[in-house]
Scaffold this motif. Structure first.
Motif, PDB file in Angstrom:
ATOM      1  N   LYS A 103       0.856  -1.293  -0.150  1.00  9.67           N
ATOM      2  CA  LYS A 103       0.098  -0.054  -0.028  1.00  9.67           C
ATOM      3  C   LYS A 103       0.982   1.227  -0.087  1.00  9.67           C
ATOM      4  O   LYS A 103       2.116   1.313   0.460  1.00  9.67           O
ATOM      5  N   TYR A 104       0.376   2.314  -0.596  1.00 11.26           N
ATOM      6  CA  TYR A 104       1.184   3.501  -0.593  1.00 11.26           C
ATOM      7  C   TYR A 104       1.535   4.138   0.807  1.00 11.26           C
ATOM      8  O   TYR A 104       2.720   4.450   0.809  1.00 11.26           O
ATOM      9  N   MET A 151      12.151   7.373  -1.828  1.00  7.96           N
ATOM     10  CA  MET A 151      11.300   7.008  -3.121  1.00  7.96           C
ATOM     11  C   MET A 151      11.692   7.397  -4.438  1.00  7.96           C
ATOM     12  O   MET A 151      10.944   7.799  -4.995  1.00  7.96           O
ATOM     13  N   GLY A 152      13.022   7.260  -4.457  1.00  8.68           N
ATOM     14  CA  GLY A 152      13.760   7.934  -5.642  1.00  8.68           C
ATOM     15  C   GLY A 152      13.668   9.465  -5.831  1.00  8.68           C
ATOM     16  O   GLY A 152      13.657   9.922  -7.202  1.00  8.68           O
ATOM     17  N   GLY A 153      13.274  10.050  -4.816  1.00 15.22           N
ATOM     18  CA  GLY A 153      13.085  11.674  -4.933  1.00 15.22           C
ATOM     19  C   GLY A 153      11.830  11.881  -6.092  1.00 15.22           C
ATOM     20  O   GLY A 153      12.054  12.977  -6.500  1.00 15.22           O
ATOM     21  N   SER A 154      10.978  10.995  -6.047  1.00 15.58           N
ATOM     22  CA  SER A 154       9.839  11.225  -6.857  1.00 15.58           C
ATOM     23  C   SER A 154       8.900  12.255  -6.477  1.00 15.58           C
ATOM     24  O   SER A 154       8.849  12.692  -5.726  1.00 15.58           O
ATOM     25  N   MET A 155       8.580  13.012  -7.699  1.00 12.16           N
ATOM     26  CA  MET A 155       7.792  14.216  -7.604  1.00 12.16           C
ATOM     27  C   MET A 155       6.174  13.997  -7.430  1.00 12.16           C
ATOM     28  O   MET A 155       5.497  13.729  -8.184  1.00 12.16           O
ATOM     29  N   LEU A 174       1.529  14.211 -12.064  1.00 12.76           N
ATOM     30  CA  LEU A 174       1.957  14.978 -13.497  1.00 12.76           C
ATOM     31  C   LEU A 174       1.422  16.578 -13.294  1.00 12.76           C
ATOM     32  O   LEU A 174       2.094  17.253 -13.890  1.00 12.76           O
ATOM     33  N   MET A 175       0.376  16.844 -12.787  1.00 14.57           N
ATOM     34  CA  MET A 175       0.046  18.162 -12.481  1.00 14.57           C
ATOM     35  C   MET A 175       0.804  19.082 -11.890  1.00 14.57           C
ATOM     36  O   MET A 175       0.866  20.299 -11.857  1.00 14.57           O
ATOM     37  N   ALA A 228       8.215  11.485 -11.972  1.00 18.21           N
ATOM     38  CA  ALA A 228       6.835  11.544 -11.222  1.00 18.21           C
ATOM     39  C   ALA A 228       6.786  10.371 -10.427  1.00 18.21           C
ATOM     40  O   ALA A 228       7.036   9.326 -10.559  1.00 18.21           O
ATOM     41  N   ARG A 229       6.010  10.460  -9.315  1.00 17.34           N
ATOM     42  CA  ARG A 229       5.454   9.574  -8.563  1.00 17.34           C
ATOM     43  C   ARG A 229       4.173   8.831  -8.855  1.00 17.34           C
ATOM     44  O   ARG A 229       3.260   9.411  -8.989  1.00 17.34           O
TER      45      ARG A 229
END
Length: 330
Positions: free
Chosen positions: A92-93, A132-136, A176-177, A167-168
């Motif tokens: 789960k997230y 988390m990979g520096g995800s956006m 993406l927004m 992006a995450r």
């Protein structure tokens, strides 16, 4: 002398007196394989002292080396909605978020702070690739907007350190927004006439590269950093051709005009001080100079003058010698 005294007793003593050595005292360079002592590596800002390879560094350690005296104040970032899509893959997230927070000790993938570099006030933001990979995600978008608003309010330049895999995916379209949202935040800085400097670190990819990471007034990168939208492996599989050596690395992009500078991490602070003061129209920072103290005139006693004597002694009187007048010849 027997085997108990010579062998058994020393063996028992060595077992019970053995001290465990911590596992994190040494780090292995992933580029050259050199074993580096942790203190030496930390003093060199996680740059290999043997080959110069730039390893990952946390935003907090980066800010300690960047700001004057390592002093900075964190800027509060608005909290987004947690798990808006109720996303689940293998985990789960929320479980992934808690694991990342536990492993890194940070709340999210971006840290925003304010302070001074070279006596120049700035606002800085840095991404943490280990989170988390520096995800956006939405938090990263909120962090960049908060940093831009703080910079505009205080009329300070914004310096951003990017490091992300894109992006995450757990936030889908909401992630993406953040691309247009962060672009609007950068436009706020430009309309206010404030410098926006981006330092691209390894790796900076995906939607981060396609938005705020490539919109800086000055683009700086660390050596050998991977900077791209789609990775080289994806491009090779798509076009079925071998890419040039060093393709999409910092030096390659510098040669092709996408970057302004490639600067070592150990030289980055001085570089940012020089560029920031130049963009603000300030004189160059002088290293190690202090104003000369004014002499304390109030504390200096006046020189003592001897009183003049009314009837000086004959020895103290100046003898006046007169030259005889030359006799006039008639």
């Amino acid at each position: 002398m027997n085997w108990i005294t010579n062998y058994v007793r020393p063996r028992i003593n060595s077992i019970f007196s053995r001290r465990e050595v911590p596992e994190n005292l040494w780090s292995k360079c992933t580029e050259c394989g050199t074993m580096l002592f942790h203190r030496e590596l930390a003093e060199n800002l996680n740059v290999c002292t043997s080959c110069g390879h730039h390893m990952a560094i946390t935003p907090r350690d980066r800010f300690k080396a960047l700001f004057d005296g390592g002093v900075f104040v964190e800027v509060k970032v608005p909290e987004p909605v947690a798990d808006p899509l109720h996303f689940r893959d293998q985990k789960k997230y929320p479980d992934r978020m808690r694991a990342a927070q536990r492993n890194t000790g940070e709340h999210e993938a971006m840290l925003v702070a304010e302070g001074e570099i070279g006596a120049t006030p700035i606002v800085a933001a840095a991404q943490d690739f280990s989170f988390m990979g520096g995800s956006m995600g939405m938090y990263v978008g909120n962090a960049i907007i908060a940093a831009a608003e703080r910079a505009v309010t205080l009329k300070r330049p914004l310096i951003l350190f990017s490091a992300a895999g894109g992006a995450r995916m757990q936030e889908g379209i909401l992630s993406l927004m953040q691309m247009p949202r962060t672009t609007v935040a950068v436009q706020m800085l430009k309309e206010a006439g404030l410098p926006y400097i981006v330092v691209l670190t390894h790796p900076t990819t995906g939607g981060v590269t396609a938005s705020y990471a490539m919109l800086g007034d000055v683009q700086i990168a660390e050596p050998n950093a991977l900077i791209c939208f789609a990775g080289p492996r994806v491009i090779e599989q798509t076009i079925r051709e071998k890419l040039p050596e060093g393709f999409q690395r910092a030096e390659y992009l510098l040669d092709h005009g996408m970057l302004d500078r490639v600067t070592r991490r150990t030289d980055m602070r001085d570089e940012l001080i020089t560029i920031t003061r130049m963009l603000l129209g300030l004189p160059p920072a002088v290293k190690g100079s202090l104003p000369r103290p004014e002499p304390a005139t109030d504390d200096i006693p006046a020189p003592v003058q001897e009183p003049a004597l009314e009837n000086p002694a004959p020895s103290q009187q100046k003898s006046k010698t007169t030259k005889p007048k030359a006799e006039s010849k008639e």
